[in-house]
Design a protein around this motif. Structure first.
Motif, PDB file in Angstrom:
ATOM      1  N   SER A   1       7.345  10.628 -12.090  1.00 43.09           N
ATOM      2  CA  SER A   1       6.942  11.386 -10.939  1.00 43.09           C
ATOM      3  C   SER A   1       7.161  10.817  -9.807  1.00 43.09           C
ATOM      4  CB  SER A   1       5.171  11.459 -11.195  1.00 43.09           C
ATOM      5  OG  SER A   1       4.909  12.169 -12.459  1.00 43.09           O
ATOM      6  N   SER A   2       7.020  11.418  -8.616  1.00 37.44           N
ATOM      7  CA  SER A   2       7.453  10.816  -7.345  1.00 37.44           C
ATOM      8  C   SER A   2       6.359  10.291  -6.472  1.00 37.44           C
ATOM      9  CB  SER A   2       7.948  11.942  -6.389  1.00 37.44           C
ATOM     10  OG  SER A   2       9.115  12.574  -6.881  1.00 37.44           O
ATOM     11  N   PHE A   3       6.399   9.148  -6.271  1.00 34.20           N
ATOM     12  CA  PHE A   3       5.725   8.287  -5.613  1.00 34.20           C
ATOM     13  C   PHE A   3       5.407   8.468  -3.881  1.00 34.20           C
ATOM     14  CE2 PHE A   3       5.485   5.932  -9.381  1.00 34.20           C
ATOM     15  CZ  PHE A   3       4.368   5.437  -9.590  1.00 34.20           C
ATOM     16  N   CYS A   4       4.588   8.283  -3.211  1.00 35.49           N
ATOM     17  CA  CYS A   4       4.523   9.161  -1.812  1.00 35.49           C
ATOM     18  C   CYS A   4       4.889   7.870  -1.040  1.00 35.49           C
ATOM     19  CB  CYS A   4       3.076   9.127  -1.386  1.00 35.49           C
ATOM     20  SG  CYS A   4       2.472  10.931  -2.272  1.00 35.49           S
ATOM     21  N   GLY A   5       5.331   6.521  -1.398  1.00 34.54           N
ATOM     22  CA  GLY A   5       5.553   5.501  -0.515  1.00 34.54           C
ATOM     23  C   GLY A   5       4.819   4.730  -0.574  1.00 34.54           C
ATOM     24  N   TYR A   6       3.286   5.007  -0.485  1.00 33.36           N
ATOM     25  CA  TYR A   6       2.033   4.067  -0.280  1.00 33.36           C
ATOM     26  C   TYR A   6       1.901   3.251  -1.656  1.00 33.36           C
ATOM     27  CZ  TYR A   6      -2.713   2.518   0.641  1.00 33.36           C
ATOM     28  OH  TYR A   6      -3.771   1.808   0.814  1.00 33.36           O
ATOM     29  N   LYS A   7       2.276   1.891  -1.620  1.00 38.55           N
ATOM     30  CA  LYS A   7       2.199   1.194  -2.751  1.00 38.55           C
ATOM     31  C   LYS A   7       1.053   0.319  -3.057  1.00 38.55           C
ATOM     32  CE  LYS A   7       5.274  -2.157  -0.373  1.00 38.55           C
ATOM     33  NZ  LYS A   7       6.392  -3.081  -0.511  1.00 38.55           N
TER      34      LYS A   7
ATOM     35  N   PRO B   1      -5.487   4.358 -11.119  1.00 37.19           N
ATOM     36  CA  PRO B   1      -5.176   3.816  -9.967  1.00 37.19           C
ATOM     37  C   PRO B   1      -3.947   4.400  -9.521  1.00 37.19           C
ATOM     38  CG  PRO B   1      -6.583   2.132 -10.901  1.00 37.19           C
ATOM     39  CD  PRO B   1      -6.155   3.238 -12.142  1.00 37.19           C
ATOM     40  N   LEU B   2      -3.068   4.220 -10.555  1.00 36.80           N
ATOM     41  CA  LEU B   2      -1.599   4.675 -10.224  1.00 36.80           C
ATOM     42  C   LEU B   2      -1.604   6.256  -9.899  1.00 36.80           C
ATOM     43  CD1 LEU B   2       0.216   2.803 -12.995  1.00 36.80           C
ATOM     44  CD2 LEU B   2       0.844   2.555 -10.462  1.00 36.80           C
ATOM     45  N   LEU B   3      -2.325   7.130 -10.451  1.00 38.89           N
ATOM     46  CA  LEU B   3      -2.253   8.465 -10.081  1.00 38.89           C
ATOM     47  C   LEU B   3      -2.440   8.823  -8.535  1.00 38.89           C
ATOM     48  CD1 LEU B   3      -4.227  10.447 -13.021  1.00 38.89           C
ATOM     49  CD2 LEU B   3      -1.845  10.265 -12.607  1.00 38.89           C
ATOM     50  N   SER B   4      -3.270   7.900  -7.889  1.00 42.45           N
ATOM     51  CA  SER B   4      -3.585   8.017  -6.325  1.00 42.45           C
ATOM     52  C   SER B   4      -2.441   7.869  -5.542  1.00 42.45           C
ATOM     53  CB  SER B   4      -4.893   7.422  -6.073  1.00 42.45           C
ATOM     54  OG  SER B   4      -4.427   5.912  -6.303  1.00 42.45           O
ATOM     55  N   LEU B   5      -1.325   7.382  -6.201  1.00 42.87           N
ATOM     56  CA  LEU B   5      -0.249   7.120  -5.555  1.00 42.87           C
ATOM     57  C   LEU B   5       0.887   8.006  -5.521  1.00 42.87           C
ATOM     58  CD1 LEU B   5       0.369   3.431  -6.102  1.00 42.87           C
ATOM     59  CD2 LEU B   5      -1.203   4.108  -4.465  1.00 42.87           C
ATOM     60  N   LEU B   6       0.630   9.037  -6.461  1.00 41.75           N
ATOM     61  CA  LEU B   6       1.684  10.212  -6.873  1.00 41.75           C
ATOM     62  C   LEU B   6       1.604  11.145  -5.572  1.00 41.75           C
ATOM     63  CD1 LEU B   6       1.250  10.342 -10.642  1.00 41.75           C
ATOM     64  CD2 LEU B   6       3.058   9.113  -9.176  1.00 41.75           C
ATOM     65  N   CYS B   7       2.863  11.923  -5.648  1.00 38.07           N
ATOM     66  CA  CYS B   7       2.884  13.178  -4.692  1.00 38.07           C
ATOM     67  C   CYS B   7       3.277  14.168  -5.474  1.00 38.07           C
ATOM     68  CB  CYS B   7       4.197  13.030  -3.832  1.00 38.07           C
ATOM     69  SG  CYS B   7       3.798  11.761  -2.490  1.00 38.07           S
ATOM     70  N   SER B   8       3.470  14.187  -6.948  1.00 41.06           N
ATOM     71  CA  SER B   8       3.705  15.397  -7.884  1.00 41.06           C
ATOM     72  C   SER B   8       3.185  15.041  -9.222  1.00 41.06           C
ATOM     73  CB  SER B   8       5.451  15.598  -7.879  1.00 41.06           C
ATOM     74  OG  SER B   8       5.777  14.377  -8.510  1.00 41.06           O
ATOM     75  N   ASN B   9       3.026  16.171  -9.769  1.00 45.66           N
ATOM     76  CA  ASN B   9       2.065  16.170 -11.447  1.00 45.66           C
ATOM     77  C   ASN B   9       0.928  15.442 -11.470  1.00 45.66           C
ATOM     78  OD1 ASN B   9       4.627  17.349 -11.990  1.00 45.66           O
ATOM     79  ND2 ASN B   9       5.830  15.279 -12.546  1.00 45.66           N
ATOM     80  N   ILE B  10       0.370  15.369 -10.249  1.00 47.35           N
ATOM     81  CA  ILE B  10      -0.893  14.584 -10.437  1.00 47.35           C
ATOM     82  C   ILE B  10      -1.849  15.233 -11.449  1.00 47.35           C
ATOM     83  CG2 ILE B  10      -3.070  13.576  -9.055  1.00 47.35           C
ATOM     84  CD1 ILE B  10      -0.977  13.383  -6.781  1.00 47.35           C
ATOM     85  N   HIS B  11      -1.943  16.501 -11.197  1.00 47.86           N
ATOM     86  CA  HIS B  11      -3.156  17.355 -12.162  1.00 47.86           C
ATOM     87  C   HIS B  11      -2.605  17.135 -13.566  1.00 47.86           C
ATOM     88  CE1 HIS B  11      -5.641  18.246  -8.587  1.00 47.86           C
ATOM     89  NE2 HIS B  11      -4.511  18.753  -7.967  1.00 47.86           N
ATOM     90  N   GLU B  12      -1.590  17.428 -13.674  1.00 42.10           N
ATOM     91  CA  GLU B  12      -0.991  17.232 -15.086  1.00 42.10           C
ATOM     92  C   GLU B  12      -1.278  16.303 -15.851  1.00 42.10           C
ATOM     93  OE1 GLU B  12       3.249  17.770 -17.472  1.00 42.10           O
ATOM     94  OE2 GLU B  12       3.207  18.352 -15.163  1.00 42.10           O
TER      95      GLU B  12
END
Length: 317
Positions: free
Chosen positions: A166-172, A183-194
């Motif tokens: 998935s795509s990360f938003c850049g916040y690392k 915790p890694l889910l909070s950094l994602l920009c896509s597919n979070i709910h799935e």
């Protein structure tokens, strides 16, 4: 993997356990001692149950694999956590983070179902003692540990691929001291709910199915014990389950508190304390519980240590 991930995110920053400089050295010393005790005791249990002739029974076969999973998930997190106490920046590389997540999920999930297999083993030992070694054959024992290993490997790879593809938003900055899925889910920009639904469904399935196996096994164990006539035999039957029951209560109690509490009541500090307990403390406690409460393990340990002392004393002559 997504090219965006590879070019933008080469590493993550872990918040760590504490940002208080005065606590870094004491916590490092404490956790180092706990981790070393865990490694030595679990390795000792693995070796002892492998080489001692009196421990070649199904119960100790499962105990050996419990020690392997304890050592596995504590080592997936422990050494990196300790290193972060003595370095200036708590960073973890992109690929090391993915590797840590794979092995952590694999070993923690395997332990859940190995504990279930151990409860079934105790039921067979109490319900059919004369047929115990026939029912719990070597082939059956291997099947009961191979299925958890294969299943946990598959779901750990699935969850890790879904997250890191998935795509990360850049916040690392990961709000934890290791790479965990939530915790890694909070950094994602896509597919979070799935991905969140996949993780929750798997977590609920693993905990509920394994707990059902344990509960049914112990209900049948209690029913079998109540049918026994001798009080002494009843006490002996209950005592064979004591160590396993203690481990189950501590392990599942911590996991349920950690993962099944409402999201509104989640606290970062509370999650960290719970994580420390089941990643470092429980792997240290499990071999100690089984060795302190089990006469066979204590006798085997004394016998092995005695043999080692004789070997060293003869070699020094």
């Amino acid at each position: 993997m997504d090219k965006h991930n590879l070019t933008v995110l080469n590493e993550f920053i872990l918040l760590g356990i504490t940002d208080c400089p005065e606590l870094q050295a004491p916590l490092f010393g404490l956790f180092l001692i706990i981790y070393m005790i865990s490694v030595v005791s679990n390795l000792g249990m693995i070796i002892l149950t492998k080489i001692d002739s009196s421990l070649q029974t199904p119960m100790y076969f499962f105990l050996r694999h419990l020690a392997i999973t304890d050592l596995g998930y504590s080592t997936a997190v422990g050494p990196k956590m300790l290193v972060n106490f003595v370095v200036d920046e708590n960073t973890i590389s992109y690929y090391f983070c993915a590797t840590q997540l794979v092995f952590f999920i694999m070993f923690i999930t395997s332990e859940i179902f190995i504990l279930s297999a151990m409860s079934y083993d105790r039921y067979v030992a109490i319900r059919n003692p004369l047929l115990y070694t026939v029912i719990m054959s070597q082939r059956m024992c291997w099947v009961l540990v191979a299925i958890p290993y294969v299943y946990s490997t598959l779901i750990s790879i699935l969850v890790t691929i879904k997250i890191f593809n998935s795509s990360f938003c850049g916040y690392k900055v990961i709000r934890h001291f290791y790479c965990d899925s939530l915790p890694l889910l909070s950094l994602l920009c896509s597919n979070i709910h799935e991905i969140k639904w996949i993780i929750l469904i798997l977590a609920y399935f693993d905990l509920i199915s394994s707990l059902l196996i344990i509960l049914v096994s112990y209900i049948l164990i209690i029913a079998a014990i109540l049918k026994m006539n001798s009080v002494k035999v009843k006490h002996k039957a209950f005592s064979t389950c004591g160590s396993h029951l203690t481990v189950v209560i501590v392990f599942y109690g911590t996991l349920i508190f950690m993962y099944l509490q409402p999201s509104s009541s989640h606290s970062f500090d509370t999650d960290k304390m719970a994580s420390i307990f089941y990643i470092l403390v429980i792997p240290m406690l499990n071999p100690l519980i089984y060795s302190l409460r089990n006469k066979d393990v204590k006798y085997a340990l004394h016998r092995t240590l005695g043999q080692l002392c004789n070997i060293f004393s003869q070699s020094s002559l």
